[in-house]
Design an enzyme around this catalytic site. Sequence first.
Site, PDB file in Angstrom:
ATOM      1  N   ASP A   8       0.873  -1.182   0.000  1.00 43.48           N
ATOM      2  CA  ASP A   8       0.000   0.000   0.000  1.00 43.48           C
ATOM      3  C   ASP A   8       0.910   1.232   0.000  1.00 43.48           C
ATOM      4  O   ASP A   8       1.087   1.881   1.013  1.00 43.48           O
ATOM      5  CB  ASP A   8      -0.926  -0.012   1.225  1.00 43.48           C
ATOM      6  CG  ASP A   8      -0.184  -0.089   2.548  1.00 43.48           C
ATOM      7  OD1 ASP A   8       0.992  -0.529   2.557  1.00 43.48           O
ATOM      8  OD2 ASP A   8      -0.764   0.297   3.582  1.00 43.48           O
ATOM      9  N   ASP A  13       6.864   1.958   2.708  1.00 43.52           N
ATOM     10  CA  ASP A  13       6.784   1.031   1.566  1.00 43.52           C
ATOM     11  C   ASP A  13       7.736   1.511   0.469  1.00 43.52           C
ATOM     12  O   ASP A  13       8.414   0.700  -0.177  1.00 43.52           O
ATOM     13  CB  ASP A  13       5.362   0.998   0.987  1.00 43.52           C
ATOM     14  CG  ASP A  13       4.314   0.679   2.020  1.00 43.52           C
ATOM     15  OD1 ASP A  13       3.869  -0.466   2.110  1.00 43.52           O
ATOM     16  OD2 ASP A  13       3.941   1.602   2.766  1.00 43.52           O
ATOM     17  N   ASN A  37      -2.622   2.416   3.183  1.00 43.47           N
ATOM     18  CA  ASN A  37      -2.188   3.754   3.592  1.00 43.47           C
ATOM     19  C   ASN A  37      -2.963   4.845   2.857  1.00 43.47           C
ATOM     20  O   ASN A  37      -3.212   5.920   3.391  1.00 43.47           O
ATOM     21  CB  ASN A  37      -0.699   3.935   3.305  1.00 43.47           C
ATOM     22  CG  ASN A  37       0.181   3.178   4.286  1.00 43.47           C
ATOM     23  OD1 ASN A  37      -0.165   3.045   5.462  1.00 43.47           O
ATOM     24  ND2 ASN A  37       1.301   2.678   3.812  1.00 43.47           N
ATOM     25  N   THR A 123       3.758  -5.653   2.406  1.00 39.45           N
ATOM     26  CA  THR A 123       3.930  -4.550   3.356  1.00 39.45           C
ATOM     27  C   THR A 123       2.649  -3.716   3.465  1.00 39.45           C
ATOM     28  O   THR A 123       2.704  -2.535   3.784  1.00 39.45           O
ATOM     29  CB  THR A 123       5.123  -3.648   2.941  1.00 39.45           C
ATOM     30  OG1 THR A 123       4.821  -3.056   1.671  1.00 39.45           O
ATOM     31  CG2 THR A 123       6.422  -4.425   2.841  1.00 39.45           C
ATOM     32  N   PHE A 165      -1.535  -1.587  11.962  1.00 43.44           N
ATOM     33  CA  PHE A 165      -2.361  -1.063  10.874  1.00 43.44           C
ATOM     34  C   PHE A 165      -2.699  -2.094   9.788  1.00 43.44           C
ATOM     35  O   PHE A 165      -3.870  -2.259   9.418  1.00 43.44           O
ATOM     36  CB  PHE A 165      -1.662   0.159  10.248  1.00 43.44           C
ATOM     37  CG  PHE A 165      -2.403   0.745   9.082  1.00 43.44           C
ATOM     38  CD1 PHE A 165      -3.500   1.575   9.280  1.00 43.44           C
ATOM     39  CD2 PHE A 165      -2.015   0.466   7.777  1.00 43.44           C
ATOM     40  CE1 PHE A 165      -4.200   2.104   8.199  1.00 43.44           C
ATOM     41  CE2 PHE A 165      -2.706   0.993   6.694  1.00 43.44           C
ATOM     42  CZ  PHE A 165      -3.802   1.812   6.908  1.00 43.44           C
ATOM     43  N   ASN A 166      -1.700  -2.782   9.241  1.00 38.87           N
ATOM     44  CA  ASN A 166      -1.960  -3.682   8.102  1.00 38.87           C
ATOM     45  C   ASN A 166      -2.964  -4.777   8.469  1.00 38.87           C
ATOM     46  O   ASN A 166      -3.777  -5.186   7.629  1.00 38.87           O
ATOM     47  CB  ASN A 166      -0.655  -4.343   7.616  1.00 38.87           C
ATOM     48  CG  ASN A 166       0.297  -3.348   6.982  1.00 38.87           C
ATOM     49  OD1 ASN A 166      -0.129  -2.295   6.511  1.00 38.87           O
ATOM     50  ND2 ASN A 166       1.578  -3.658   6.983  1.00 38.87           N
ATOM     51  N   HIS A 247       9.330   0.005   9.240  1.00 38.44           N
ATOM     52  CA  HIS A 247       8.562  -1.236   9.300  1.00 38.44           C
ATOM     53  C   HIS A 247       8.777  -2.078   8.033  1.00 38.44           C
ATOM     54  O   HIS A 247       9.145  -3.238   8.093  1.00 38.44           O
ATOM     55  CB  HIS A 247       7.055  -0.931   9.388  1.00 38.44           C
ATOM     56  CG  HIS A 247       6.648  -0.031  10.514  1.00 38.44           C
ATOM     57  ND1 HIS A 247       6.692  -0.417  11.824  1.00 38.44           N
ATOM     58  CD2 HIS A 247       6.140   1.239  10.512  1.00 38.44           C
ATOM     59  CE1 HIS A 247       6.225   0.570  12.593  1.00 38.44           C
ATOM     60  NE2 HIS A 247       5.889   1.583  11.817  1.00 38.44           N
ATOM     61  N   ASP A 248       8.476  -1.463   6.893  1.00 43.31           N
ATOM     62  CA  ASP A 248       8.441  -2.232   5.645  1.00 43.31           C
ATOM     63  C   ASP A 248       9.840  -2.597   5.122  1.00 43.31           C
ATOM     64  O   ASP A 248      10.039  -3.728   4.647  1.00 43.31           O
ATOM     65  CB  ASP A 248       7.627  -1.469   4.589  1.00 43.31           C
ATOM     66  CG  ASP A 248       6.164  -1.333   5.022  1.00 43.31           C
ATOM     67  OD1 ASP A 248       5.753  -2.056   5.941  1.00 43.31           O
ATOM     68  OD2 ASP A 248       5.444  -0.500   4.448  1.00 43.31           O
TER      69      ASP A 248
HETATM   70  C1  BDR Z   1       2.489  -0.509   8.617  1.00 38.38           C
HETATM   71  O1  BDR Z   1       1.381   0.359   8.402  1.00 38.38           O
HETATM   72  C2  BDR Z   1       1.636   1.217   7.339  1.00 38.38           C
HETATM   73  O2  BDR Z   1       1.188   2.506   7.601  1.00 38.38           O
HETATM   74  C3  BDR Z   1       3.128   1.161   7.093  1.00 38.38           C
HETATM   75  O3  BDR Z   1       3.396   1.380   5.727  1.00 38.38           O
HETATM   76  C4  BDR Z   1       3.498  -0.220   7.528  1.00 38.38           C
HETATM   77  O4  BDR Z   1       3.307  -1.148   6.478  1.00 38.38           O
HETATM   78  C5  BDR Z   1       3.012  -0.301  10.001  1.00 38.38           C
HETATM   79  O5  BDR Z   1       2.018  -0.578  10.925  1.00 38.38           O
HETATM   80 CA    CA Z   2       2.932  -0.399   4.246  1.00 37.27          CA
END
Ligand code: BDR
Ligand code: CA
Length: 323
Positions: A8, A13, A37, A123, A165-166, A247-248
């Site tokens: 996303d 990402d 996102n 991701t 979030f994901n 994160h990604d």
């Molecule tokens: C994840 O949520 C998204 O906002 C970031 O790109 C990452 O993949 C982190 O929680």
């Molecule tokens: Ca992401």
Amino acid sequence: MKMVMDMDTGIDDAIAIVLAAGSPEVELLAITSVAGNAPVDVCTRNCLLLNELLGGDAVVAAGSDRPLVKSLLTAQEVHGADGLGGHAGSLPAPATNAIDEPAFELLTRLPMEHPGEVTLVTTGPLTNVALALRADPDAVAAYARIIIMGGAFDAPGNTGTVAEFNIYVDPEAAALVLGSGLDITLVPLDATTGAVLTRSALTAHERARGLPLERPGRDVSAILHRAIDHYMDFQFDESGLDGGYMHDPLAVAAALVPGILETHDMRVDVVGNGSDRGRTVRAPVQAHAADQGRGVHVAFGHNDGAFIQLLEGRVLRPVFGPR
Ligand code: BDR
Ligand code: CA
């Protein structure tokens, strides 16, 4: 290593794409977009733009515009309305187009063309992967590895108090994928909140470059600089962190550096509804008695020295260092 990325495409990402594209051992076959996102059209545009500015020849396919069951929730406050820092429509239009094939079909076609050879890194929300699994589970089982950024176990959530979030955005898809019994490595907040790019490390590289910040045109360094600046400002305002969570990129690093993650194998359940929506939990053993010994490889930590070295060598120096 043949790689497919499903994402996303927001700011971390984008850094993950740069890391994959800057890794000589990776042949990036495809990038598929998914709503998360930002709305999916925005994410697809960002995939196309980054792929072409980085000189990549991955095919880009557009994915699902909404989660399997839930309504879409975006994170445009974190990533900007355009997913790359939100600078009032000043991103250039991509010169390339997404292919005609929907993402979930591409996600089943590629592993069948190269069985056991393709690493899938996701991701974003798991909607496309869940659709691919429903359509052709054997094809998805033909990936060499599946590495997923998502989840929160002992770490606090970043969407509500307990969810990542994901997983929060599409918990039904996450439940399907994480319960599939496939060989999955999960990279949750427990690991990724320890993977921070500090503002000082970034500016140390940027000083020499003299970026055209107001109208970046098709300069990937300027586009990324503005995006990361926005991302770090958001995180500073929210938590006082003077940097940005990678994160990604950590999910990509897991594909590149064997042993970079510290993992434990377990079955993972996903809470679908209620106040704990999106929470990932260690499944009770008896719930999966038939599967004992198998499970998801869940990362609770990583080798940060190795990660930062990778980021410095393959992202910061090439993109932001002196020309
Ligand atoms: C994840 O949520 C998204 O906002 C970031 O790109 C990452 O993949 C982190 O929680
Ligand atoms: Ca992401």
